[in-house]
Motif scaffolding. Structure first.
Motif, PDB file in Angstrom:
ATOM      1  N   UNK A  33      -6.558  -6.397  -8.877  1.00 30.80           N
ATOM      2  CA  UNK A  33      -7.158  -5.588  -7.829  1.00 30.80           C
ATOM      3  C   UNK A  33      -6.079  -4.908  -6.997  1.00 30.80           C
ATOM      4  N   UNK A  34      -6.447  -3.786  -6.425  1.00 30.24           N
ATOM      5  CA  UNK A  34      -5.605  -3.089  -5.462  1.00 30.24           C
ATOM      6  C   UNK A  34      -6.332  -3.118  -4.129  1.00 30.24           C
ATOM      7  N   UNK A  35      -5.663  -3.601  -3.110  1.00 34.92           N
ATOM      8  CA  UNK A  35      -6.203  -3.634  -1.759  1.00 34.92           C
ATOM      9  C   UNK A  35      -5.410  -2.642  -0.924  1.00 34.92           C
ATOM     10  N   UNK A  36      -6.036  -1.515  -0.522  1.00 34.02           N
ATOM     11  CA  UNK A  36      -5.302  -0.497   0.234  1.00 34.02           C
ATOM     12  C   UNK A  36      -4.891  -0.982   1.619  1.00 34.02           C
ATOM     13  N   UNK A  37      -3.980  -0.260   2.222  1.00 34.87           N
ATOM     14  CA  UNK A  37      -3.397  -0.641   3.501  1.00 34.87           C
ATOM     15  C   UNK A  37      -4.439  -0.901   4.583  1.00 34.87           C
ATOM     16  N   UNK A  38      -5.379   0.024   4.752  1.00 28.32           N
ATOM     17  CA  UNK A  38      -6.364  -0.142   5.830  1.00 28.32           C
ATOM     18  C   UNK A  38      -7.205  -1.392   5.621  1.00 28.32           C
ATOM     19  N   UNK A  39      -7.504  -1.719   4.381  1.00 27.33           N
ATOM     20  CA  UNK A  39      -8.284  -2.918   4.084  1.00 27.33           C
ATOM     21  C   UNK A  39      -7.430  -4.175   4.263  1.00 27.33           C
ATOM     22  N   UNK A  40      -6.150  -4.100   3.888  1.00 24.36           N
ATOM     23  CA  UNK A  40      -5.236  -5.233   4.069  1.00 24.36           C
ATOM     24  C   UNK A  40      -5.100  -5.577   5.553  1.00 24.36           C
ATOM     25  N   UNK A  41      -5.015  -4.561   6.382  1.00 22.39           N
ATOM     26  CA  UNK A  41      -4.932  -4.786   7.827  1.00 22.39           C
ATOM     27  C   UNK A  41      -6.205  -5.459   8.328  1.00 22.39           C
ATOM     28  N   UNK A  42      -7.354  -5.005   7.822  1.00 25.37           N
ATOM     29  CA  UNK A  42      -8.640  -5.592   8.232  1.00 25.37           C
ATOM     30  C   UNK A  42      -8.747  -7.070   7.908  1.00 25.37           C
ATOM     31  N   UNK A  43      -8.156  -7.495   6.785  1.00 26.66           N
ATOM     32  CA  UNK A  43      -8.263  -8.910   6.398  1.00 26.66           C
ATOM     33  C   UNK A  43      -7.055  -9.722   6.856  1.00 26.66           C
TER      34      UNK A  43
END
Length: 144
Positions: A33-43
């Protein structure tokens, strides 16, 4: 008036359908999976965007590549990635004239053997890509 309302409803439904098709997390196949930056920050992942392998979504036990991933592509055999090193300013990534090829790090993930090759300079990446037989159909931003 009815025509305008119908047109507006159709446009709104089209926009809703378009946004619902976008994924927050990109499935790269074979449990990658690829988790983009904005989503990584959210989690709560402070290191930025990641490429990870997991049998369960949002389980980050096997992070393969972390940092500022700026381009990614994949097929059934490989995942190719460009990552921006920490010392390169974010704005420089989107200005090709100020972005030297030495400023980026290139990776190849071999899905079958679960190996991450890299980081490479662009020149070494191109050689490794040819050596591994990575399809020319896989393309990254900033590749010429």
């Amino acid at each position: 008036m009815k025509k305008w309302i119908i047109l507006l409803v159709v446009l709104l439904l089209g926009m809703i359908a378009l946004f619902s098709l976008q994924k927050d997390e990109q499935d790269l196949g074979d449990n990658y999976y690829y988790l983009p930056l904005y989503e990584a920050i959210d989690v709560g992942l402070p290191d930025g965007a990641i490429v990870y392998k997991s049998t369960q979504k949002y389980s980050f036990d096997e992070v393969k590549i972390k940092g500022d991933v700026v381009s990614i592509d994949c097929n059934e055999k490989f995942i190719i990635v460009i990552r921006k090193p920490k010392e390169v300013k974010y704005e420089e990534i989107y200005t090709k004239s100020s972005l030297g090829t030495d400023s980026l790090e290139y990776f190849i993930v071999v899905k079958k053997s679960d190996l991450v090759k890299g980081p490479f300079s662009k020149q070494k990446y191109l050689g490794k890509r040819k050596e591994l037989g990575v399809s020319k159909d896989l393309k990254l931003d900033f590749e010429e």
